[in-house]
Design a protein around this motif. Sequence first.
Motif, PDB file in Angstrom:
ATOM      1  N   SER A  57       0.168 -22.738  60.977  1.00  0.00           N
ATOM      2  CA  SER A  57      -0.338 -21.403  60.923  1.00  0.00           C
ATOM      3  C   SER A  57       0.111 -20.311  60.036  1.00  0.00           C
ATOM      4  CB  SER A  57       0.014 -20.839  62.472  1.00  0.00           C
ATOM      5  OG  SER A  57       1.263 -20.337  62.536  1.00  0.00           O
ATOM      6  N   SER A  58      -0.349 -19.097  60.081  1.00  0.00           N
ATOM      7  CA  SER A  58       0.038 -18.079  59.178  1.00  0.00           C
ATOM      8  C   SER A  58       1.450 -17.538  59.684  1.00  0.00           C
ATOM      9  CB  SER A  58      -0.704 -16.952  59.148  1.00  0.00           C
ATOM     10  OG  SER A  58      -1.124 -16.571  60.410  1.00  0.00           O
ATOM     11  N   THR A  81       5.816 -27.770  44.686  1.00  0.00           N
ATOM     12  CA  THR A  81       5.121 -28.282  45.693  1.00  0.00           C
ATOM     13  C   THR A  81       4.064 -29.137  44.919  1.00  0.00           C
ATOM     14  OG1 THR A  81       5.467 -26.687  47.247  1.00  0.00           O
ATOM     15  CG2 THR A  81       3.617 -28.153  47.698  1.00  0.00           C
ATOM     16  N   VAL A  82       4.103 -30.445  45.296  1.00  0.00           N
ATOM     17  CA  VAL A  82       2.907 -31.172  44.837  1.00  0.00           C
ATOM     18  C   VAL A  82       1.851 -31.344  46.030  1.00  0.00           C
ATOM     19  CG1 VAL A  82       2.340 -33.785  44.151  1.00  0.00           C
ATOM     20  CG2 VAL A  82       4.452 -32.738  43.628  1.00  0.00           C
ATOM     21  N   ALA A  83       0.778 -30.793  45.652  1.00  0.00           N
ATOM     22  CA  ALA A  83      -0.410 -30.330  46.506  1.00  0.00           C
ATOM     23  C   ALA A  83      -1.571 -31.154  46.002  1.00  0.00           C
ATOM     24  CB  ALA A  83      -0.594 -29.006  46.980  1.00  0.00           C
ATOM     25  N   GLY A  90      -4.182 -24.943  48.193  1.00  0.00           N
ATOM     26  CA  GLY A  90      -4.267 -23.345  48.669  1.00  0.00           C
ATOM     27  C   GLY A  90      -3.279 -22.905  49.525  1.00  0.00           C
ATOM     28  N   ALA A  91      -2.801 -23.824  50.661  1.00  0.00           N
ATOM     29  CA  ALA A  91      -1.885 -23.455  51.619  1.00  0.00           C
ATOM     30  C   ALA A  91      -0.475 -23.264  50.928  1.00  0.00           C
ATOM     31  CB  ALA A  91      -1.583 -24.537  52.723  1.00  0.00           C
ATOM     32  N   SER A  96       3.888 -20.217  47.942  1.00  0.00           N
ATOM     33  CA  SER A  96       4.436 -20.065  46.814  1.00  0.00           C
ATOM     34  C   SER A  96       4.463 -18.382  46.144  1.00  0.00           C
ATOM     35  CB  SER A  96       3.709 -20.711  45.501  1.00  0.00           C
ATOM     36  OG  SER A  96       4.455 -20.462  44.146  1.00  0.00           O
ATOM     37  N   ALA A  97       3.378 -17.681  46.424  1.00  0.00           N
ATOM     38  CA  ALA A  97       3.257 -16.224  46.229  1.00  0.00           C
ATOM     39  C   ALA A  97       4.309 -15.462  47.044  1.00  0.00           C
ATOM     40  CB  ALA A  97       1.796 -15.781  46.819  1.00  0.00           C
ATOM     41  N   GLN A  98       4.555 -16.076  48.291  1.00  0.00           N
ATOM     42  CA  GLN A  98       5.478 -15.203  49.036  1.00  0.00           C
ATOM     43  C   GLN A  98       6.863 -15.590  48.418  1.00  0.00           C
ATOM     44  OE1 GLN A  98       5.023 -12.661  51.652  1.00  0.00           O
ATOM     45  NE2 GLN A  98       7.429 -12.594  51.333  1.00  0.00           N
ATOM     46  N   ALA A  99       7.234 -16.736  48.145  1.00  0.00           N
ATOM     47  CA  ALA A  99       8.504 -17.261  47.801  1.00  0.00           C
ATOM     48  C   ALA A  99       8.715 -16.400  46.512  1.00  0.00           C
ATOM     49  CB  ALA A  99       8.551 -18.740  47.435  1.00  0.00           C
ATOM     50  N   GLN A 100       7.793 -16.158  45.618  1.00  0.00           N
ATOM     51  CA  GLN A 100       8.051 -15.492  44.502  1.00  0.00           C
ATOM     52  C   GLN A 100       8.504 -13.993  44.592  1.00  0.00           C
ATOM     53  OE1 GLN A 100       8.183 -16.599  41.128  1.00  0.00           O
ATOM     54  NE2 GLN A 100       6.958 -18.470  41.153  1.00  0.00           N
ATOM     55  N   LYS A 101       7.814 -13.561  45.706  1.00  0.00           N
ATOM     56  CA  LYS A 101       8.046 -12.250  45.831  1.00  0.00           C
ATOM     57  C   LYS A 101       9.670 -12.053  46.534  1.00  0.00           C
ATOM     58  CE  LYS A 101       3.429 -10.713  47.488  1.00  0.00           C
ATOM     59  NZ  LYS A 101       2.857 -10.160  48.551  1.00  0.00           N
TER      60      LYS A 101
END
Length: 134
Positions: A57-58, A81-83, A90-91, A96-101
């Motif tokens: 979940s989010s 991450t290998v996806a 997408g998940a 990744s976007a949050q981790a970069q921040k």
Amino acid sequence: MSIELEFKSNGVIIWHSGVVTGEDLILANKDVYSYKYDEGLLFQLADLSDVEDFDVSSNDMATLAAMDKQFIKGIKQFGCTVAPTDVLFGASRQWSAQAQKDGFDSHVVRSMDEAIAWFKSKGITVTLENKLDE
């Protein structure tokens, strides 16, 4: 649990398979951050290639991001991450976007070869001998 951790002296490979839940990820993350790495935790490589269902979940993603943020304060850390599927990609991009921040140098790819090459571009050698022996 559908997650197997392969600890290295400077990082961890996180092998996911079958049905992966948010609870699985949170428990694995606790193990990742409590392990004593000989050279410190420099990298995390998450392989989602064998995942059949991703039930996260989010709120679970937010919990994972908060754990990462707390750990990486002042520490340079790399995560890839290998996806291979669109849903997993997408998940993983959300994480990744949050981790970069939060200061985590992260990347999402479709194959293990791409992940190994990305780490190599960062000066990190990742070996997969345990998984290849199976």
